[in-house]
Each structure stands twice: as structure tokens, then as C-alpha cells.
Write a protein that holds these residues in place. Structure first.
Motif, short mmCIF file in Angstrom:
data_model
loop_
_atom_site.label_atom_id
_atom_site.label_comp_id
_atom_site.label_asym_id
_atom_site.label_seq_id
_atom_site.Cartn_x
_atom_site.Cartn_y
_atom_site.Cartn_z
N ALA A 119 93.55 99.50 143.21
CA ALA A 119 93.68 99.55 144.67
C ALA A 119 92.51 100.29 145.31
N SER A 120 91.90 101.20 144.57
CA SER A 120 90.80 101.99 145.12
C SER A 120 89.92 102.49 143.98
N LEU A 121 88.76 103.01 144.34
CA LEU A 121 87.92 103.65 143.33
C LEU A 121 88.58 104.91 142.82
N ALA A 122 89.36 105.57 143.66
CA ALA A 122 90.11 106.74 143.23
C ALA A 122 91.08 106.36 142.11
N ASP A 123 91.77 105.24 142.28
CA ASP A 123 92.68 104.77 141.23
C ASP A 123 91.92 104.41 139.96
N PHE A 124 90.76 103.80 140.11
CA PHE A 124 89.90 103.50 138.97
C PHE A 124 89.51 104.79 138.25
N ALA A 125 89.10 105.80 139.03
CA ALA A 125 88.70 107.09 138.45
C ALA A 125 89.88 107.74 137.71
N LYS A 126 91.08 107.61 138.26
CA LYS A 126 92.27 108.14 137.57
C LYS A 126 92.51 107.38 136.28
N ALA A 127 92.42 106.06 136.32
CA ALA A 127 92.63 105.24 135.13
C ALA A 127 91.60 105.56 134.05
N GLU A 128 90.41 105.93 134.46
CA GLU A 128 89.35 106.28 133.52
C GLU A 128 89.44 107.74 133.08
N ALA A 129 90.41 108.47 133.60
CA ALA A 129 90.66 109.87 133.25
C ALA A 129 89.42 110.75 133.44
N ILE A 130 88.72 110.54 134.54
CA ILE A 130 87.51 111.34 134.76
C ILE A 130 87.82 112.81 134.93
N ALA A 131 89.00 113.15 135.46
CA ALA A 131 89.37 114.55 135.67
C ALA A 131 89.52 115.29 134.35
N LEU A 146 71.76 95.25 145.44
CA LEU A 146 73.01 95.36 146.18
C LEU A 146 74.04 94.36 145.64
N ARG A 147 73.60 93.13 145.39
CA ARG A 147 74.51 92.13 144.81
C ARG A 147 75.06 92.61 143.47
N HIS A 148 74.18 93.16 142.64
CA HIS A 148 74.58 93.68 141.33
C HIS A 148 75.68 94.73 141.50
N PHE A 149 75.45 95.67 142.39
CA PHE A 149 76.39 96.76 142.64
C PHE A 149 77.73 96.21 143.15
N LEU A 150 77.65 95.31 144.12
CA LEU A 150 78.88 94.81 144.74
C LEU A 150 79.68 93.91 143.81
N ARG A 151 79.03 93.20 142.91
CA ARG A 151 79.77 92.43 141.90
C ARG A 151 80.62 93.36 141.05
N GLY A 152 80.03 94.48 140.65
CA GLY A 152 80.78 95.45 139.86
C GLY A 152 81.93 96.06 140.65
N LEU A 153 81.68 96.38 141.92
CA LEU A 153 82.76 96.93 142.75
C LEU A 153 83.86 95.90 142.95
N HIS A 154 83.48 94.64 143.08
CA HIS A 154 84.48 93.57 143.20
C HIS A 154 85.39 93.57 141.97
N ALA A 155 84.79 93.69 140.80
CA ALA A 155 85.59 93.72 139.56
C ALA A 155 86.53 94.92 139.54
N VAL A 156 86.04 96.06 139.97
CA VAL A 156 86.88 97.28 139.99
C VAL A 156 88.03 97.10 140.97
N TYR A 157 87.71 96.67 142.19
CA TYR A 157 88.75 96.53 143.22
C TYR A 157 89.70 95.36 142.94
#
Length: 193
Positions: free
Chosen positions: A114-126, A99-110
Motif C-alpha cells: 500500500a505504501s513505501l512504509a509498508d514495503f519498508a516494514k515488510a523488508e524489516a528495515i527497522a 526516471l523511467r527506471h526508478f518509476l518502474r521499480g516503484l510501480h512494482a513496489v506499490y
């Protein structure tokens, strides 16, 4: 089984699962507790991550995991409260170190989005033929970078050539599909199809 038999079976299952009574017995209940997008995203990913095994145990452990986060996932991530987590079992083979491992990564993303949605847009997943796999590859990169280059397949699958990403796709279904019943549809990053 004929095509009509299959259609009938799928229609029955959709009616059983895609109704309001299903929510209280399923991990989808956890992201639905929140109204802030970031809380919904974090609860969706984490609840889906530990969604294997007995559903009653999954729900118990999701509830306990969110309680560890003071039922305030985004602020917990941003305040780095996870660094104070004692060593403990979260769910089956998923421990506080995972859980710590996961949340450290989410901390870096956030910290950068502003959101994971914004991260996904920046990564051009669509734009990718396989948006779920592109998202997981991008998140795995962030998780590893936030954890001294170490990967942890307990958080997200690492071998993307052999996985169906069932749990990640479940979280994405909750985030992307807006059926007005179970799924929340808070993302417009990718289409439900």
C-alpha cells in the motif's frame, strides 16, 4: 573550536534551516505539496534523488519533474505514464531514462504494498543496524527486477559499502522526523534517531 563553539554553530544552523521560511527555497517543499502518503513518499524520494548542485536549479527541476507526472505522482506511477516520457534531461546527469527506471521499480513496489512504509516494514528495515542501507538495498533489488535485472546508480547508490546515503537520509528525515516545522513525519517505520 571548543565544544561550546561547535554547539553554538550547530544551534545557529538549526535555527536557520529548521524554520518555515526555509521550505520555499528547499526541495522539501515538493513532498509537502501532497497529503496522500504515497504522493509524499514518491515526491520525497525523487526530490532527494536529484538534490545535488545549485538549490535554485534543483527546485526548478523538481517542479518540472512533478509537472511531467501531472503533479499526481502515485497515479502517474500506477498508470505507468512514465513509459510515454520523451527522452530528455531531468536534472544534470539524471535523464528521463533514469526516471523511467526508478518509476518502474516503484510501480512494482506499490503493486504489492500500500505504501513505501509498508514495503519498508515488510523488508524489516527497522531491525537492521543500518536501516537506510537496508532500505536502499531492498529498493535497488526491486528497481533491477522491474528493469530486466539492470541496475541504475543514477536512481539510488549501488555501492552501499562506500556511500553515506546523504540524499536518501534527507528523504528519510522528511518522512520520519516530525518536528512540526519542516519535516513531515508521516512514517513510523523507524525512529528518527
Amino acid at each position: 573550536m571548543t565544544d561550546n563553539d561547535l554547539k553554538d554553530l550547530l544551534d545557529r544552523e538549526a535555527m536557520r534551516i529548521n524554520n518555515i521560511d526555509f521550505i520555499d527555497r528547499d526541495p522539501v517543499q515538493f513532498p509537502r505539496r501532497f497529503s496522500k502518503l504515497q504522493d509524499i513518499e514518491i515526491a520525497s524520494l525523487l526530490s532527494a534523488t536529484i538534490a545535488w548542485g545549485n538549490r535554485k536549479m534543483i527546485c526548478r527541476d523538481c517542479d518540472r519533474m512533478l509537472a511531467l507526472m501531472d503533479n499526481d505522482p502515485y497515479n502517474y506511477v500506477m498508470d505507468e505514464g512514465y513509459e510515454e516520457l520523451p527522452d530528455m534531461n531531468i536534472h544534470r546527469t539524471f535523464f528521463s531514462k533514469n526516471l523511467r527506471h526508478f518509476l518502474r521499480g516503484l510501480h512494482a513496489v506499490y503493486s504489492r504494498h500500500a505504501s513505501l512504509a509498508d514495503f519498508a516494514k515488510a523488508e524489516a528495515i527497522a531491525d537492521d543496524e543500518l536501516p537506510s542501507w537496508k532500505l536502499v538495498a531492498s529498493l535497488n533489488r526491486e528497481l533491477a527486477a522491474a528493469n530486466n535485472g539492470e541496475a541504475d546508480c543514477r536512481c539510488l547508490p549501488g555501492n552501499l559499502t562506500t556511500t553515506a546515503l546523504k540524499r536518501v537520509n534527507m528523504a528519510l528525515r522528511w518522512l520520519v522526523r516530525n518536528d512540526g516545522i519542516v519535516d513531515m513525519g508521516v512514517w513510523n517505520v523507524i525512529t528518527p534517531s
